[in-house]
Design a protein around this motif. Structure first.
Motif: not given
Ligand code: N01
Length: 532
Positions: A145-147, A180-185, A205-207, A376-378, A493-495
Protein backbone atom coordinates in the motif's frame (compact mmCIF):
# COMPACT_ATOMS: atom_id res chain seq x y z
CA UNK A 1 15.21 -20.15 18.02
CA UNK A 2 15.35 -19.84 14.23
CA UNK A 3 14.16 -23.06 12.59
CA UNK A 4 15.53 -24.18 9.27
CA UNK A 5 14.39 -26.55 6.58
CA UNK A 6 14.92 -27.29 2.91
CA UNK A 7 12.30 -27.61 0.15
CA UNK A 8 12.36 -27.54 -3.63
CA UNK A 9 10.30 -24.38 -3.99
CA UNK A 10 9.29 -21.51 -1.73
CA UNK A 11 6.24 -19.56 -2.90
CA UNK A 12 5.76 -16.10 -1.46
CA UNK A 13 2.08 -15.15 -1.10
CA UNK A 14 -1.14 -17.15 -0.85
CA UNK A 15 -3.35 -15.11 -3.15
CA UNK A 16 -4.78 -16.66 -6.30
CA UNK A 17 -1.26 -16.97 -7.79
CA UNK A 18 0.26 -18.66 -4.74
CA UNK A 19 -2.70 -21.02 -4.33
CA UNK A 20 -2.53 -22.30 -7.90
CA UNK A 21 1.28 -22.46 -7.84
CA UNK A 22 1.09 -24.67 -4.76
CA UNK A 23 -1.54 -26.89 -6.39
CA UNK A 24 0.69 -27.39 -9.45
CA UNK A 25 3.87 -28.01 -7.43
CA UNK A 26 2.12 -30.67 -5.36
CA UNK A 27 0.78 -32.35 -8.50
CA UNK A 28 4.30 -32.43 -9.94
CA UNK A 29 5.74 -33.87 -6.74
CA UNK A 30 7.94 -30.89 -5.79
CA UNK A 31 8.25 -30.21 -2.08
CA UNK A 32 7.15 -26.67 -1.37
CA UNK A 33 6.15 -24.14 1.26
CA UNK A 34 4.00 -21.06 0.81
CA UNK A 35 4.69 -18.09 3.08
CA UNK A 36 1.80 -15.68 3.63
CA UNK A 37 1.81 -12.54 5.77
CA UNK A 38 -1.97 -12.57 6.37
CA UNK A 39 -3.74 -15.05 8.59
CA UNK A 40 -5.72 -16.38 5.64
CA UNK A 41 -5.52 -16.94 1.89
CA UNK A 42 -6.88 -14.66 -0.85
CA UNK A 43 -4.23 -11.92 -1.24
CA UNK A 44 -5.92 -8.80 -2.61
CA UNK A 45 -9.28 -10.19 -1.54
CA UNK A 46 -8.01 -10.86 1.96
CA UNK A 47 -6.69 -7.32 2.49
CA UNK A 48 -9.11 -5.12 0.55
CA UNK A 49 -12.24 -5.47 2.69
CA UNK A 50 -13.38 -1.87 2.45
CA UNK A 51 -17.13 -1.33 2.04
CA UNK A 52 -18.27 -2.00 -1.51
CA UNK A 53 -15.14 -3.94 -2.53
CA UNK A 54 -15.95 -6.14 -5.47
CA UNK A 55 -14.40 -7.30 -8.69
CA UNK A 56 -15.19 -5.31 -11.81
CA UNK A 57 -14.56 -8.24 -14.14
CA UNK A 58 -17.53 -10.62 -14.32
CA UNK A 59 -16.98 -13.54 -11.97
CA UNK A 60 -17.70 -16.14 -14.63
CA UNK A 61 -14.45 -14.85 -16.10
CA UNK A 62 -12.57 -13.80 -12.95
CA UNK A 63 -12.25 -17.37 -11.66
CA UNK A 64 -10.02 -20.39 -12.11
CA UNK A 65 -10.48 -22.63 -15.13
CA UNK A 66 -7.86 -25.29 -14.34
CA UNK A 67 -10.40 -27.71 -12.89
CA UNK A 68 -13.61 -28.20 -14.82
CA UNK A 69 -15.57 -29.62 -11.87
CA UNK A 70 -14.63 -26.58 -9.82
CA UNK A 71 -15.73 -24.09 -12.47
CA UNK A 72 -18.96 -26.00 -13.12
CA UNK A 73 -19.90 -26.47 -9.47
CA UNK A 74 -19.09 -23.07 -8.00
CA UNK A 75 -22.06 -20.68 -8.09
CA UNK A 76 -21.44 -16.95 -8.14
CA UNK A 77 -24.23 -14.94 -6.55
CA UNK A 78 -23.79 -11.80 -8.61
CA UNK A 79 -22.45 -10.79 -11.99
CA UNK A 80 -19.60 -8.91 -10.28
CA UNK A 81 -18.88 -10.71 -7.03
CA UNK A 82 -18.30 -9.07 -3.70
CA UNK A 83 -14.95 -9.30 -1.94
CA UNK A 84 -16.70 -11.56 0.59
CA UNK A 85 -17.72 -14.17 -1.96
CA UNK A 86 -14.39 -14.04 -3.79
CA UNK A 87 -12.62 -14.67 -0.47
CA UNK A 88 -15.00 -17.58 0.23
CA UNK A 89 -14.10 -18.95 -3.20
CA UNK A 90 -10.34 -18.70 -2.49
CA UNK A 91 -10.87 -20.59 0.78
CA UNK A 92 -13.07 -23.15 -0.95
CA UNK A 93 -10.35 -23.86 -3.53
CA UNK A 94 -7.68 -24.23 -0.83
CA UNK A 95 -9.80 -26.73 1.12
CA UNK A 96 -11.11 -28.58 -1.91
CA UNK A 97 -7.54 -29.33 -3.03
CA UNK A 98 -6.19 -29.78 0.48
CA UNK A 99 -3.59 -27.01 0.29
CA UNK A 100 -3.91 -25.29 3.67
CA UNK A 101 -1.30 -27.33 5.54
CA UNK A 102 1.39 -26.29 3.08
CA UNK A 103 0.94 -22.61 3.88
CA UNK A 104 2.64 -20.78 6.75
CA UNK A 105 0.38 -17.87 7.75
CA UNK A 106 1.06 -14.66 9.67
CA UNK A 107 4.62 -14.70 8.43
CA UNK A 108 6.40 -12.08 6.39
CA UNK A 109 9.35 -12.90 4.17
CA UNK A 110 12.16 -10.57 5.17
CA UNK A 111 14.85 -11.57 2.73
CA UNK A 112 15.74 -13.98 -0.03
CA UNK A 113 19.41 -14.47 -0.88
CA UNK A 114 20.91 -16.51 -3.69
CA UNK A 115 23.92 -18.53 -2.66
CA UNK A 116 26.11 -18.83 -5.77
CA UNK A 117 28.23 -21.60 -4.37
CA UNK A 118 25.35 -23.98 -3.75
CA UNK A 119 22.95 -22.58 -6.35
CA UNK A 120 20.19 -22.25 -3.75
CA UNK A 121 18.07 -19.51 -2.23
CA UNK A 122 17.80 -18.86 1.48
CA UNK A 123 14.45 -17.34 2.36
CA UNK A 124 14.28 -15.74 5.81
CA UNK A 125 11.20 -14.98 7.83
CA UNK A 126 11.13 -13.79 11.44
CA UNK A 127 11.27 -17.34 12.77
CA UNK A 128 12.48 -19.55 9.97
CA UNK A 129 15.18 -19.99 7.32
CA UNK A 130 14.17 -22.03 4.32
CA UNK A 131 16.73 -23.19 1.79
CA UNK A 132 15.21 -23.90 -1.61
CA UNK A 133 16.17 -24.43 -5.22
CA UNK A 134 13.55 -22.06 -6.61
CA UNK A 135 11.60 -19.07 -5.35
CA UNK A 136 8.28 -18.09 -6.86
CA UNK A 137 7.21 -14.58 -6.01
CA UNK A 138 3.40 -14.67 -6.05
CA UNK A 139 3.33 -11.34 -4.27
CA UNK A 140 0.58 -9.62 -6.28
CA UNK A 141 0.62 -6.44 -8.35
CA UNK A 142 -1.41 -4.31 -5.94
CA UNK A 143 -0.36 -5.42 -2.49
CA UNK A 144 2.14 -2.90 -1.17
CA UNK A 145 0.00 0.00 0.00
CA UNK A 146 0.92 3.62 -0.56
CA UNK A 147 0.73 5.53 2.72
CA UNK A 148 1.44 9.12 1.76
CA UNK A 149 3.41 11.27 4.07
CA UNK A 150 0.90 14.09 4.50
CA UNK A 151 2.14 16.82 6.87
CA UNK A 152 0.76 16.37 10.38
CA UNK A 153 -0.76 12.92 9.78
CA UNK A 154 1.11 11.59 12.80
CA UNK A 155 -0.83 14.03 15.00
CA UNK A 156 -4.26 12.76 14.00
CA UNK A 157 -6.09 11.32 17.03
CA UNK A 158 -9.05 9.67 15.29
CA UNK A 159 -9.09 6.39 13.38
CA UNK A 160 -6.88 6.13 10.28
CA UNK A 161 -7.76 3.37 7.84
CA UNK A 162 -6.31 2.37 4.47
CA UNK A 163 -8.61 0.73 1.92
CA UNK A 164 -5.81 -1.70 1.04
CA UNK A 165 -5.49 -3.05 4.59
CA UNK A 166 -8.97 -2.65 5.92
CA UNK A 167 -9.79 -3.98 9.43
CA UNK A 168 -11.36 -7.42 9.74
CA UNK A 169 -13.98 -6.17 12.18
CA UNK A 170 -17.00 -4.08 11.19
CA UNK A 171 -16.25 -0.40 10.74
CA UNK A 172 -19.00 1.93 11.86
CA UNK A 173 -19.36 5.31 10.12
CA UNK A 174 -22.56 6.32 11.87
CA UNK A 175 -22.53 9.83 13.26
CA UNK A 176 -18.91 10.33 12.21
CA UNK A 177 -17.21 12.98 10.16
CA UNK A 178 -15.32 10.89 7.66
CA UNK A 179 -12.63 12.24 5.34
CA UNK A 180 -11.35 10.14 2.45
CA UNK A 181 -8.25 10.95 0.42
CA UNK A 182 -7.99 9.59 -3.12
CA UNK A 183 -10.51 8.89 -5.86
CA UNK A 184 -9.38 5.67 -7.56
CA UNK A 185 -11.38 2.42 -7.84
CA UNK A 186 -11.24 1.65 -4.10
CA UNK A 187 -12.56 5.05 -3.13
CA UNK A 188 -15.16 5.09 -5.90
CA UNK A 189 -16.53 1.75 -4.71
CA UNK A 190 -16.58 2.66 -1.02
CA UNK A 191 -17.86 6.28 -1.11
CA UNK A 192 -21.53 5.46 -1.90
CA UNK A 193 -21.67 3.02 1.03
CA UNK A 194 -19.83 5.19 3.55
CA UNK A 195 -22.14 8.09 2.60
CA UNK A 196 -25.19 6.05 3.62
CA UNK A 197 -24.39 6.32 7.34
CA UNK A 198 -21.61 8.87 7.89
CA UNK A 199 -22.64 12.18 9.39
CA UNK A 200 -20.46 13.95 6.84
CA UNK A 201 -18.22 12.52 4.16
CA UNK A 202 -15.57 14.79 2.69
CA UNK A 203 -13.80 13.51 -0.42
CA UNK A 204 -10.35 14.93 -1.15
CA UNK A 205 -9.70 14.53 -4.86
CA UNK A 206 -6.30 15.08 -6.49
CA UNK A 207 -7.28 13.76 -9.93
CA UNK A 208 -10.84 13.17 -11.10
CA UNK A 209 -11.43 9.69 -12.51
CA UNK A 210 -13.70 8.26 -15.15
CA UNK A 211 -16.14 5.71 -13.81
CA UNK A 212 -18.77 3.62 -15.61
CA UNK A 213 -21.79 2.12 -13.86
CA UNK A 214 -21.41 -1.59 -13.15
CA UNK A 215 -25.11 -2.38 -13.56
CA UNK A 216 -24.37 -5.21 -11.20
CA UNK A 217 -27.11 -7.61 -10.18
CA UNK A 218 -27.82 -11.21 -9.26
CA UNK A 219 -26.26 -13.79 -11.56
CA UNK A 220 -28.53 -14.40 -14.54
CA UNK A 221 -29.18 -18.18 -14.44
CA UNK A 222 -29.67 -18.40 -18.23
CA UNK A 223 -26.37 -16.61 -18.91
CA UNK A 224 -24.60 -18.78 -16.35
CA UNK A 225 -26.03 -21.98 -17.88
CA UNK A 226 -25.11 -20.86 -21.38
CA UNK A 227 -21.51 -20.06 -20.41
CA UNK A 228 -21.13 -23.23 -18.35
CA UNK A 229 -22.39 -25.31 -21.29
CA UNK A 230 -19.35 -24.21 -23.29
CA UNK A 231 -16.98 -22.93 -20.62
CA UNK A 232 -13.75 -24.08 -22.27
CA UNK A 233 -14.65 -22.48 -25.57
CA UNK A 234 -15.80 -19.29 -23.81
CA UNK A 235 -12.48 -19.01 -21.96
CA UNK A 236 -10.54 -19.62 -25.17
CA UNK A 237 -12.49 -16.94 -27.05
CA UNK A 238 -11.81 -14.39 -24.31
CA UNK A 239 -8.10 -15.22 -24.28
CA UNK A 240 -7.97 -14.21 -27.94
CA UNK A 241 -8.77 -10.57 -27.37
CA UNK A 242 -6.19 -8.03 -26.28
CA UNK A 243 -7.00 -8.08 -22.58
CA UNK A 244 -8.30 -11.61 -22.13
CA UNK A 245 -11.71 -10.21 -21.15
CA UNK A 246 -14.97 -10.78 -23.07
CA UNK A 247 -16.58 -7.78 -24.73
CA UNK A 248 -13.43 -5.82 -25.52
CA UNK A 249 -13.21 -6.94 -29.13
CA UNK A 250 -14.42 -4.57 -31.80
CA UNK A 251 -13.20 -3.55 -35.23
CA UNK A 252 -15.28 -0.40 -35.69
CA UNK A 253 -13.61 3.00 -35.35
CA UNK A 254 -15.19 5.83 -33.36
CA UNK A 255 -13.56 8.38 -35.66
CA UNK A 256 -15.35 6.90 -38.66
CA UNK A 257 -18.79 6.68 -37.05
CA UNK A 258 -21.40 9.50 -37.29
CA UNK A 259 -21.88 11.44 -34.03
CA UNK A 260 -25.42 10.14 -33.45
CA UNK A 261 -24.19 6.58 -33.78
CA UNK A 262 -21.30 6.97 -31.34
CA UNK A 263 -23.74 8.44 -28.80
CA UNK A 264 -26.04 5.44 -29.22
CA UNK A 265 -23.17 2.94 -28.98
CA UNK A 266 -21.64 4.62 -25.89
CA UNK A 267 -25.11 4.81 -24.27
CA UNK A 268 -25.59 1.09 -24.77
CA UNK A 269 -22.18 0.39 -23.26
CA UNK A 270 -22.83 2.81 -20.39
CA UNK A 271 -26.00 0.83 -19.61
CA UNK A 272 -24.47 -2.63 -19.64
CA UNK A 273 -20.73 -2.95 -20.11
CA UNK A 274 -18.78 -1.62 -17.12
CA UNK A 275 -15.10 -1.92 -18.06
CA UNK A 276 -16.23 -3.08 -21.53
CA UNK A 277 -17.09 0.59 -22.20
CA UNK A 278 -13.56 0.88 -23.60
CA UNK A 279 -14.39 -1.91 -26.06
CA UNK A 280 -17.10 0.19 -27.72
CA UNK A 281 -14.69 1.02 -30.55
CA UNK A 282 -11.31 -0.31 -31.59
CA UNK A 283 -9.53 3.06 -31.71
CA UNK A 284 -10.33 4.41 -28.23
CA UNK A 285 -6.88 3.67 -26.79
CA UNK A 286 -5.05 4.38 -30.05
CA UNK A 287 -6.37 7.64 -31.44
CA UNK A 288 -6.70 10.79 -29.29
CA UNK A 289 -9.68 11.99 -31.35
CA UNK A 290 -11.54 8.73 -30.79
CA UNK A 291 -10.64 8.82 -27.11
CA UNK A 292 -11.98 12.35 -26.77
CA UNK A 293 -15.37 11.25 -28.17
CA UNK A 294 -15.62 8.62 -25.41
CA UNK A 295 -14.25 10.97 -22.74
CA UNK A 296 -16.67 13.75 -23.56
CA UNK A 297 -19.57 11.27 -23.50
CA UNK A 298 -18.64 10.36 -19.91
CA UNK A 299 -18.15 14.00 -18.92
CA UNK A 300 -21.65 14.77 -20.23
CA UNK A 301 -23.01 11.88 -18.15
CA UNK A 302 -21.29 13.24 -15.03
CA UNK A 303 -22.88 16.65 -15.64
CA UNK A 304 -26.29 14.99 -16.06
CA UNK A 305 -25.91 12.96 -12.86
CA UNK A 306 -24.48 15.59 -10.49
CA UNK A 307 -26.79 18.45 -9.51
CA UNK A 308 -24.24 21.03 -8.36
CA UNK A 309 -22.48 22.36 -11.51
CA UNK A 310 -19.25 23.22 -9.67
CA UNK A 311 -19.03 19.73 -8.13
CA UNK A 312 -19.87 18.20 -11.52
CA UNK A 313 -17.07 20.20 -13.16
CA UNK A 314 -14.59 19.12 -10.51
CA UNK A 315 -15.61 15.48 -11.03
CA UNK A 316 -14.97 15.73 -14.78
CA UNK A 317 -11.54 14.34 -15.64
CA UNK A 318 -9.53 16.04 -18.36
CA UNK A 319 -7.07 13.26 -19.16
CA UNK A 320 -7.28 10.45 -21.70
CA UNK A 321 -10.04 8.06 -20.69
CA UNK A 322 -8.59 4.62 -19.90
CA UNK A 323 -4.99 5.68 -19.42
CA UNK A 324 -5.60 5.54 -15.67
CA UNK A 325 -7.40 2.30 -14.82
CA UNK A 326 -11.06 2.85 -15.68
CA UNK A 327 -13.29 2.62 -12.59
CA UNK A 328 -16.61 0.82 -12.32
CA UNK A 329 -19.11 1.94 -9.72
CA UNK A 330 -22.54 1.63 -8.18
CA UNK A 331 -23.98 5.11 -7.70
CA UNK A 332 -20.68 7.00 -7.37
CA UNK A 333 -21.46 10.29 -9.10
CA UNK A 334 -25.02 10.39 -7.69
CA UNK A 335 -23.60 10.20 -4.15
CA UNK A 336 -22.36 13.79 -4.53
CA UNK A 337 -26.02 14.93 -4.59
CA UNK A 338 -26.39 13.91 -0.94
CA UNK A 339 -26.36 16.77 1.55
CA UNK A 340 -23.78 15.02 3.78
CA UNK A 341 -21.19 14.57 0.98
CA UNK A 342 -18.73 17.19 -0.25
CA UNK A 343 -15.94 17.16 -2.78
CA UNK A 344 -12.72 19.09 -2.26
CA UNK A 345 -10.56 19.61 -5.32
CA UNK A 346 -7.11 19.53 -3.72
CA UNK A 347 -5.41 20.69 -6.89
CA UNK A 348 -7.22 23.98 -6.36
CA UNK A 349 -7.33 23.88 -2.56
CA UNK A 350 -4.39 21.73 -1.43
CA UNK A 351 -4.23 19.87 1.88
CA UNK A 352 -1.74 21.76 4.04
CA UNK A 353 -1.91 19.88 7.28
CA UNK A 354 -3.64 17.20 9.27
CA UNK A 355 -4.34 18.16 12.87
CA UNK A 356 -5.57 16.09 15.85
CA UNK A 357 -9.13 16.20 14.55
CA UNK A 358 -9.25 17.84 11.13
CA UNK A 359 -7.92 18.09 7.62
CA UNK A 360 -6.79 21.63 6.83
CA UNK A 361 -6.67 22.86 3.28
CA UNK A 362 -5.45 26.21 2.06
CA UNK A 363 -8.90 27.77 2.47
CA UNK A 364 -10.80 25.56 4.90
CA UNK A 365 -10.70 23.11 7.79
CA UNK A 366 -12.73 19.88 7.86
CA UNK A 367 -13.52 18.29 11.18
CA UNK A 368 -12.59 14.61 10.94
CA UNK A 369 -13.24 11.64 13.23
CA UNK A 370 -12.11 9.05 10.75
CA UNK A 371 -9.50 9.49 8.03
CA UNK A 372 -9.52 6.99 5.16
CA UNK A 373 -6.52 6.72 2.88
CA UNK A 374 -7.69 5.38 -0.46
CA UNK A 375 -4.30 6.24 -1.88
CA UNK A 376 -3.51 3.06 -3.76
CA UNK A 377 -0.35 1.03 -4.05
CA UNK A 378 3.29 0.89 -4.98
CA UNK A 379 2.01 -1.14 -7.89
CA UNK A 380 3.70 -4.06 -9.62
CA UNK A 381 7.10 -3.66 -7.98
CA UNK A 382 6.52 -2.56 -4.35
CA UNK A 383 5.80 -6.01 -2.94
CA UNK A 384 9.06 -7.29 -4.45
CA UNK A 385 11.38 -4.41 -3.67
CA UNK A 386 10.05 -4.38 -0.13
CA UNK A 387 11.68 -7.79 0.41
CA UNK A 388 15.47 -7.73 0.66
CA UNK A 389 16.18 -9.84 -2.44
CA UNK A 390 19.84 -10.46 -3.28
CA UNK A 391 20.86 -12.20 -6.51
CA UNK A 392 24.24 -12.91 -8.11
CA UNK A 393 27.25 -10.81 -7.07
CA UNK A 394 25.36 -9.42 -4.10
CA UNK A 395 23.06 -7.39 -6.34
CA UNK A 396 19.92 -6.12 -4.59
CA UNK A 397 16.70 -6.19 -6.59
CA UNK A 398 15.67 -2.80 -5.19
CA UNK A 399 18.90 -1.32 -6.61
CA UNK A 400 18.71 -3.14 -9.93
CA UNK A 401 15.16 -1.78 -10.36
CA UNK A 402 15.85 1.71 -8.98
CA UNK A 403 15.65 3.24 -12.46
CA UNK A 404 12.70 1.12 -13.56
CA UNK A 405 11.83 -2.55 -13.28
CA UNK A 406 13.32 -4.87 -15.89
CA UNK A 407 12.43 -8.47 -16.51
CA UNK A 408 12.19 -11.06 -19.24
CA UNK A 409 8.48 -11.64 -19.96
CA UNK A 410 7.58 -10.57 -16.41
CA UNK A 411 8.71 -14.07 -15.40
CA UNK A 412 12.46 -13.93 -14.80
CA UNK A 413 15.08 -11.31 -13.90
CA UNK A 414 18.67 -11.37 -15.18
CA UNK A 415 21.08 -11.89 -12.27
CA UNK A 416 18.39 -13.53 -10.11
CA UNK A 417 18.61 -17.22 -11.05
CA UNK A 418 15.81 -19.65 -10.19
CA UNK A 419 13.53 -16.80 -9.15
CA UNK A 420 10.22 -16.52 -10.95
CA UNK A 421 7.52 -13.90 -10.70
CA UNK A 422 3.85 -14.54 -11.30
CA UNK A 423 2.42 -11.62 -13.34
CA UNK A 424 5.56 -9.57 -12.87
CA UNK A 425 6.31 -6.21 -14.53
CA UNK A 426 6.67 -6.69 -18.28
CA UNK A 427 3.73 -9.13 -18.50
CA UNK A 428 0.10 -8.20 -19.30
CA UNK A 429 -0.95 -8.71 -15.65
CA UNK A 430 -2.98 -5.65 -14.64
CA UNK A 431 -3.93 -4.97 -18.27
CA UNK A 432 -5.57 -8.36 -18.51
CA UNK A 433 -8.01 -10.55 -16.65
CA UNK A 434 -5.74 -11.45 -13.73
CA UNK A 435 -7.03 -14.96 -13.08
CA UNK A 436 -6.33 -16.43 -16.54
CA UNK A 437 -3.02 -14.52 -16.61
CA UNK A 438 -2.07 -16.04 -13.27
CA UNK A 439 -2.96 -19.48 -14.59
CA UNK A 440 -0.89 -18.95 -17.71
CA UNK A 441 2.18 -17.90 -15.68
CA UNK A 442 1.83 -20.66 -13.11
CA UNK A 443 1.51 -23.26 -15.85
CA UNK A 444 4.51 -21.84 -17.69
CA UNK A 445 6.61 -21.92 -14.49
CA UNK A 446 5.54 -25.45 -13.56
CA UNK A 447 6.23 -26.72 -17.08
CA UNK A 448 9.66 -25.13 -16.88
CA UNK A 449 10.44 -26.71 -13.50
CA UNK A 450 9.31 -30.12 -14.77
CA UNK A 451 11.41 -29.68 -17.92
CA UNK A 452 14.48 -28.76 -15.85
CA UNK A 453 14.02 -31.85 -13.69
CA UNK A 454 13.69 -34.09 -16.75
CA UNK A 455 16.71 -32.51 -18.40
CA UNK A 456 18.95 -32.43 -15.33
CA UNK A 457 19.20 -28.66 -15.22
CA UNK A 458 19.47 -27.05 -11.86
CA UNK A 459 19.75 -23.33 -12.56
CA UNK A 460 17.82 -21.13 -14.96
CA UNK A 461 18.15 -17.40 -15.50
CA UNK A 462 17.17 -14.93 -18.14
CA UNK A 463 19.94 -13.28 -20.11
CA UNK A 464 20.48 -9.54 -19.94
CA UNK A 465 20.08 -9.23 -23.68
CA UNK A 466 16.71 -11.07 -23.72
CA UNK A 467 15.55 -8.86 -20.88
CA UNK A 468 16.68 -5.65 -22.59
CA UNK A 469 15.07 -6.59 -25.86
CA UNK A 470 11.83 -7.54 -24.12
CA UNK A 471 11.61 -4.34 -22.09
CA UNK A 472 12.29 -2.33 -25.25
CA UNK A 473 9.37 -4.15 -26.87
CA UNK A 474 7.15 -3.49 -23.81
CA UNK A 475 7.98 0.21 -24.07
CA UNK A 476 7.50 0.42 -27.84
CA UNK A 477 4.17 -1.39 -27.63
CA UNK A 478 2.92 0.97 -24.94
CA UNK A 479 3.97 3.96 -27.03
CA UNK A 480 1.68 2.84 -29.84
CA UNK A 481 -1.25 3.43 -27.49
CA UNK A 482 -2.63 6.23 -25.33
CA UNK A 483 -1.85 4.39 -22.08
CA UNK A 484 1.29 6.44 -21.61
CA UNK A 485 -0.41 9.81 -21.84
CA UNK A 486 -1.17 10.46 -18.18
CA UNK A 487 0.09 9.89 -14.65
CA UNK A 488 -0.97 6.50 -13.39
CA UNK A 489 0.17 3.62 -11.27
CA UNK A 490 0.80 1.73 -14.56
CA UNK A 491 3.85 3.96 -15.02
CA UNK A 492 4.80 4.59 -11.40
CA UNK A 493 3.86 8.25 -11.49
CA UNK A 494 1.39 7.92 -8.60
CA UNK A 495 4.34 7.79 -6.19
CA UNK A 496 6.92 10.49 -5.52
CA UNK A 497 10.39 9.24 -6.28
CA UNK A 498 9.35 6.10 -8.20
CA UNK A 499 10.90 5.66 -11.61
CA UNK A 500 8.49 6.45 -14.43
CA UNK A 501 8.43 3.26 -16.44
CA UNK A 502 5.34 1.82 -18.08
CA UNK A 503 5.26 -1.69 -16.61
CA UNK A 504 2.46 -3.85 -18.06
CA UNK A 505 2.81 -5.43 -21.49
CA UNK A 506 -0.16 -4.59 -23.72
CA UNK A 507 -1.58 -7.56 -25.63
CA UNK A 508 -2.52 -10.93 -24.20
CA UNK A 509 -2.47 -12.98 -27.45
CA UNK A 510 1.02 -11.99 -28.68
CA UNK A 511 2.33 -12.34 -25.15
CA UNK A 512 0.91 -15.85 -24.69
CA UNK A 513 2.30 -16.80 -28.09
CA UNK A 514 5.76 -15.50 -27.17
CA UNK A 515 5.77 -17.47 -23.89
CA UNK A 516 4.80 -20.61 -25.75
CA UNK A 517 7.48 -20.07 -28.36
CA UNK A 518 10.09 -19.60 -25.62
CA UNK A 519 9.20 -22.84 -23.87
CA UNK A 520 8.96 -24.76 -27.14
CA UNK A 521 12.48 -23.67 -28.12
CA UNK A 522 13.96 -25.00 -24.87
CA UNK A 523 13.64 -21.64 -23.18
CA UNK A 524 15.20 -19.24 -25.64
CA UNK A 525 16.35 -16.12 -23.79
CA UNK A 526 17.13 -18.11 -20.65
CA UNK A 527 20.38 -19.88 -19.89
CA UNK A 528 20.87 -22.95 -17.75
CA UNK A 529 23.51 -23.91 -15.22
CA UNK A 530 25.69 -20.89 -15.90
CA UNK A 531 28.95 -21.05 -13.99
CA UNK A 532 30.51 -17.83 -12.70
O1 N01 B 1 -5.72 3.20 -5.98
P1 N01 B 1 -5.46 4.27 -7.15
P2 N01 B 1 -7.01 2.30 -5.72
N1 N01 B 1 -2.53 12.97 -1.89
O2 N01 B 1 -3.98 4.37 -7.28
C1 N01 B 1 -4.78 9.51 -4.83
C2 N01 B 1 -7.51 -2.15 -8.50
N2 N01 B 1 -8.80 -2.20 -7.88
O3 N01 B 1 -6.75 1.52 -4.47
O4 N01 B 1 -4.67 9.97 -9.41
C3 N01 B 1 -3.73 12.97 -2.45
O5 N01 B 1 -6.23 3.96 -8.36
C4 N01 B 1 -4.57 9.28 -6.30
O6 N01 B 1 -4.49 10.51 -6.98
P3 N01 B 1 -3.73 10.61 -8.43
C5 N01 B 1 -7.68 -1.37 -9.80
O7 N01 B 1 -6.84 -1.90 -10.76
C6 N01 B 1 -9.69 -2.98 -8.50
O8 N01 B 1 -8.22 3.08 -5.78
O9 N01 B 1 -2.44 9.85 -8.28
N3 N01 B 1 -4.21 11.98 -3.21
C7 N01 B 1 -5.81 8.46 -6.63
O10 N01 B 1 -6.94 9.27 -6.79
C8 N01 B 1 -7.27 0.00 -9.35
O11 N01 B 1 -6.87 0.86 -10.38
C9 N01 B 1 -10.93 -3.06 -8.03
O12 N01 B 1 -3.54 12.05 -8.63
C10 N01 B 1 -3.40 10.93 -3.41
C11 N01 B 1 -5.98 7.62 -5.38
O13 N01 B 1 -5.29 8.28 -4.34
C12 N01 B 1 -6.15 -0.33 -8.39
O14 N01 B 1 -6.62 -1.46 -7.68
C13 N01 B 1 -11.32 -2.32 -6.92
C14 N01 B 1 -2.11 10.85 -2.84
C15 N01 B 1 -5.39 6.26 -5.53
O15 N01 B 1 -6.05 5.58 -6.55
C16 N01 B 1 -5.81 0.74 -7.41
O16 N01 B 1 -7.00 1.33 -6.93
C17 N01 B 1 -10.37 -1.54 -6.29
C18 N01 B 1 -1.68 11.94 -2.06
N4 N01 B 1 -0.46 11.97 -1.52
C19 N01 B 1 -9.11 -1.48 -6.78
N5 N01 B 1 -1.54 9.69 -3.21
C20 N01 B 1 -11.85 -3.93 -8.75
O17 N01 B 1 -12.97 -3.64 -8.90
C21 N01 B 1 -2.45 9.06 -3.99
N6 N01 B 1 -3.57 9.81 -4.11
C22 N01 B 1 -11.31 -5.17 -9.34
Amino acid sequence: MIKSREVDVVVVGAGFAGIYMLYKLKKLGFSSRVIERGDGVGGTWYWNRYPGARCDIPSLQYSYQFDDDLQQEWEWEEKYSSQKQILEYANHVVDRFDLRNDITFNTEVQSATFNEEHGKWTVKTSDEEIVCSHCVMATGCLSQVNEPNIPGIENFKGEILHTGKWPHSDVNFEGKNVSIIGTGSSSIQSIPIIAETAKNLTVFQRTANYSIPSNNGPMDPDEEAEIKSRYKEFREENWQNGFGIAGLENELLATEAPEEETKKVFSEHWDKSGLGFLGAYADLMLDPNANEIAASFVRDKIKELVDNPETANDLCPDHTIGCKRLCVDTGYYETFNKPNVSLINIKRDPILDITENSVKTQTNEFETDMLILATGFDAMTGALTNIDITGRNGQKLSEVWANGAKSYLGLGIAGFPNLFMVTGPGSPSVLSNMLPSIEQHVEWISDCLAWMRENNKSIIESTESAEEEWMKHVKETSELTLYTTCNSWYNGSNLDGKSKTFLPYIGVPPYAEKCEEVSKTNYQGFIFDKSN
